[in-house]
Motif scaffolding. Structure first.
Motif, PDB file in Angstrom:
ATOM      1  N   ILE A 159      -8.350   2.460  -2.622  1.00 44.03           N
ATOM      2  CA  ILE A 159      -8.559   3.917  -2.619  1.00 44.03           C
ATOM      3  C   ILE A 159      -8.349   4.468  -1.210  1.00 44.03           C
ATOM      4  O   ILE A 159      -7.751   5.536  -1.029  1.00 44.03           O
ATOM      5  CB  ILE A 159      -9.976   4.259  -3.124  1.00 44.03           C
ATOM      6  N   ASN A 160      -8.818   3.724  -0.194  1.00 44.43           N
ATOM      7  CA  ASN A 160      -8.632   4.168   1.188  1.00 44.43           C
ATOM      8  C   ASN A 160      -7.157   4.338   1.510  1.00 44.43           C
ATOM      9  O   ASN A 160      -6.732   5.366   2.049  1.00 44.43           O
ATOM     10  CB  ASN A 160      -9.257   3.161   2.164  1.00 44.43           C
ATOM     11  N   TYR A 161      -6.362   3.317   1.179  1.00 46.02           N
ATOM     12  CA  TYR A 161      -4.934   3.355   1.506  1.00 46.02           C
ATOM     13  C   TYR A 161      -4.192   4.422   0.706  1.00 46.02           C
ATOM     14  O   TYR A 161      -3.285   5.081   1.233  1.00 46.02           O
ATOM     15  CB  TYR A 161      -4.300   1.982   1.248  1.00 46.02           C
ATOM     16  N   LEU A 162      -4.559   4.596  -0.546  1.00 50.59           N
ATOM     17  CA  LEU A 162      -3.806   5.522  -1.403  1.00 50.59           C
ATOM     18  C   LEU A 162      -4.283   6.968  -1.304  1.00 50.59           C
ATOM     19  O   LEU A 162      -3.513   7.886  -1.594  1.00 50.59           O
ATOM     20  CB  LEU A 162      -3.894   5.054  -2.859  1.00 50.59           C
ATOM     21  N   LYS A 163      -5.557   7.183  -0.893  1.00 51.48           N
ATOM     22  CA  LYS A 163      -6.099   8.539  -0.914  1.00 51.48           C
ATOM     23  C   LYS A 163      -6.810   8.941   0.379  1.00 51.48           C
ATOM     24  O   LYS A 163      -6.487   9.949   0.987  1.00 51.48           O
ATOM     25  CB  LYS A 163      -7.065   8.706  -2.095  1.00 51.48           C
ATOM     26  N   ARG A 164      -7.805   8.144   0.784  1.00 48.21           N
ATOM     27  CA  ARG A 164      -8.708   8.611   1.831  1.00 48.21           C
ATOM     28  C   ARG A 164      -8.076   8.633   3.216  1.00 48.21           C
ATOM     29  O   ARG A 164      -8.305   9.554   3.998  1.00 48.21           O
ATOM     30  CB  ARG A 164      -9.963   7.726   1.863  1.00 48.21           C
ATOM     31  N   MET A 165      -7.316   7.602   3.566  1.00 51.78           N
ATOM     32  CA  MET A 165      -6.837   7.461   4.929  1.00 51.78           C
ATOM     33  C   MET A 165      -5.753   8.462   5.285  1.00 51.78           C
ATOM     34  O   MET A 165      -5.646   8.885   6.438  1.00 51.78           O
ATOM     35  CB  MET A 165      -6.338   6.028   5.148  1.00 51.78           C
ATOM     36  N   GLY A 166      -4.946   8.838   4.336  1.00 51.49           N
ATOM     37  CA  GLY A 166      -3.883   9.790   4.601  1.00 51.49           C
ATOM     38  C   GLY A 166      -2.619   9.107   5.088  1.00 51.49           C
ATOM     39  O   GLY A 166      -2.649   7.983   5.611  1.00 51.49           O
ATOM     40  N   PRO A 167      -1.473   9.785   4.954  1.00 53.32           N
ATOM     41  CA  PRO A 167      -0.179   9.155   5.269  1.00 53.32           C
ATOM     42  C   PRO A 167      -0.022   8.762   6.730  1.00 53.32           C
ATOM     43  O   PRO A 167       0.633   7.764   7.046  1.00 53.32           O
ATOM     44  CB  PRO A 167       0.845  10.228   4.859  1.00 53.32           C
ATOM     45  N   ARG A 168      -0.602   9.535   7.656  1.00 55.35           N
ATOM     46  CA  ARG A 168      -0.409   9.225   9.079  1.00 55.35           C
ATOM     47  C   ARG A 168      -1.028   7.886   9.423  1.00 55.35           C
ATOM     48  O   ARG A 168      -0.411   7.048  10.096  1.00 55.35           O
ATOM     49  CB  ARG A 168      -1.006  10.327   9.956  1.00 55.35           C
ATOM     50  N   TRP A 169      -2.281   7.665   8.990  1.00 59.91           N
ATOM     51  CA  TRP A 169      -2.971   6.415   9.295  1.00 59.91           C
ATOM     52  C   TRP A 169      -2.254   5.239   8.635  1.00 59.91           C
ATOM     53  O   TRP A 169      -2.032   4.194   9.256  1.00 59.91           O
ATOM     54  CB  TRP A 169      -4.425   6.498   8.831  1.00 59.91           C
ATOM     55  N   VAL A 170      -1.875   5.406   7.371  1.00 57.15           N
ATOM     56  CA  VAL A 170      -1.183   4.330   6.655  1.00 57.15           C
ATOM     57  C   VAL A 170       0.132   3.988   7.354  1.00 57.15           C
ATOM     58  O   VAL A 170       0.490   2.810   7.506  1.00 57.15           O
ATOM     59  CB  VAL A 170      -0.945   4.728   5.186  1.00 57.15           C
ATOM     60  N   THR A 171       0.854   5.008   7.812  1.00 54.27           N
ATOM     61  CA  THR A 171       2.109   4.773   8.527  1.00 54.27           C
ATOM     62  C   THR A 171       1.872   4.029   9.828  1.00 54.27           C
ATOM     63  O   THR A 171       2.623   3.112  10.189  1.00 54.27           O
ATOM     64  CB  THR A 171       2.814   6.114   8.805  1.00 54.27           C
ATOM     65  N   ASP A 172       0.822   4.389  10.552  1.00 48.47           N
ATOM     66  CA  ASP A 172       0.509   3.720  11.816  1.00 48.47           C
ATOM     67  C   ASP A 172       0.179   2.243  11.619  1.00 48.47           C
ATOM     68  O   ASP A 172       0.327   1.441  12.552  1.00 48.47           O
ATOM     69  CB  ASP A 172      -0.668   4.418  12.508  1.00 48.47           C
ATOM     70  N   LEU A 173      -0.262   1.869  10.432  1.00 50.39           N
ATOM     71  CA  LEU A 173      -0.641   0.484  10.159  1.00 50.39           C
ATOM     72  C   LEU A 173       0.524  -0.368   9.649  1.00 50.39           C
ATOM     73  O   LEU A 173       0.390  -1.594   9.554  1.00 50.39           O
ATOM     74  CB  LEU A 173      -1.774   0.440   9.130  1.00 50.39           C
ATOM     75  N   LYS A 174       1.656   0.259   9.354  1.00 56.46           N
ATOM     76  CA  LYS A 174       2.758  -0.483   8.744  1.00 56.46           C
ATOM     77  C   LYS A 174       3.247  -1.614   9.634  1.00 56.46           C
ATOM     78  O   LYS A 174       3.609  -2.692   9.148  1.00 56.46           O
ATOM     79  CB  LYS A 174       3.908   0.465   8.403  1.00 56.46           C
TER      80      LYS A 174
END
Length: 294
Positions: A159-174
């Protein structure tokens, strides 16, 4: 005596209605702004907030224990090294910690429990607000409990990755190739869950305030990371968002304890890899002010 005419009465009524409507509108606007702020940072975990509230303690003084007013002071024992040895020791310690990396591929090989005892004792030497020592280190080795922890974390992390964290944070973790799958929670022989105690309890049952509990426990975590590196073990710092309450219940911890960090601990697996990262040089992290001369 001043008499209100029907027209004036009507005007006063209209004015009062306008005032109340604007007051309600202001409240709604404030609520809307609060909702917007919450939506902008939906990943904020209530467990990660420092809950020290001195004013609340003052208001509910009967529920809180008075601190000790007098503690004996004793001579301080100190070892002073020659300057050359100081330089050598500081350089060796830096080189040791500079090899520390966040390792997500951890072997299932067992580690000596005496080592775990010692690194946690080292963490417990950290300074804390008013020496309240507001930390609890929960060590988990049982495979079934580790797997339950993994299930809870992976459910929330998806849920964190798909909703809560938001695209910017997920992108920074790639670049770290991370996702919500946490295999190391099963494979690591030891999990250490670090809880901050937002307050303690005296022997008489009254609450004891824990000043700067989050900062104090964070310092202890830093010492723990250094101690693990010194012992030749690896870990990865994990802060499983929105998992704290469920993990607290699973491990039978009281409500005054909030999960701050989880460390899977062990040896690196034979095929372990880490991102090829560099650290900032000294001139980017330190400012030096010389004494002014007249």
């Amino acid at each position: 005596m001043f008499l209100l005419t029907p027209v004036l009465v009507a005007l006063v009524c209209i004015l009062m209605v306008w005032i109340f409507k604007n007051a309600d509108g202001g409240t709604e606007r404030r609520k809307g702004e609060a909702r917007a702020q919450a939506e902008a940072r939906p990943w904020v975990d209530e467990d990660l907030k420092d809950c020290t509230d001195v004013h609340q303690v003052e208001e509910d003084a009967d529920e809180w224990q008075e601190s000790e007013e007098d503690v004996e002071h004793i001579p301080f024992s100190h070892t002073r090294y020659p300057e050359r040895e100081m330089v050598r020791r500081s350089q060796e310690f830096y080189e040791l910690l500079n090899k520390r990396r966040s390792v997500r591929f951890i072997s299932n090989e067992q580690v000596p429990m005496e080592v775990i005892d010692n690194v946690i004792k080292a963490a417990g030497t950290a300074p804390s607000g008013a020496h309240t020592e507001p930390w609890t280190f929960v060590v988990v080795k049982d495979p079934d409990t580790k797997h339950q922890i993994r299930e809870i974390i992976e459910e929330e992390e998806e849920i964190n990755y798909l909703k809560r964290m938001g695209p910017r944070w997920v992108t920074d973790l790639k670049k770290f190739r991370t996702n919500w799958i946490k295999e190391y929670l099963d494979t690591a022989p030891v999990l250490i869950l670090i809880f901050k105690q937002v307050h303690g309890f005296a022997a008489n049952g009254k609450k004891k305030i824990h000043y700067y509990n989050e900062i104090s426990v964070s310092i202890a975590c830093g010492i723990l990371l250094a101690a693990l590196q010194n012992a030749g073990l690896v870990t990865v710092t994990t802060t499983p968002l929105n998992c704290g309450s469920r993990l607290r219940v699973l491990l039978g911890r009281p409500t005054n304890e909030k999960l701050l960090m989880l460390l899977p601990v062990g040896y690196p697996s034979e095929d372990a890899t880490v991102p090829d990262l560099t650290r900032k040089p000294l001139d980017q992290i330190m400012l030096f002010y010389f004494l002014k001369t007249s």
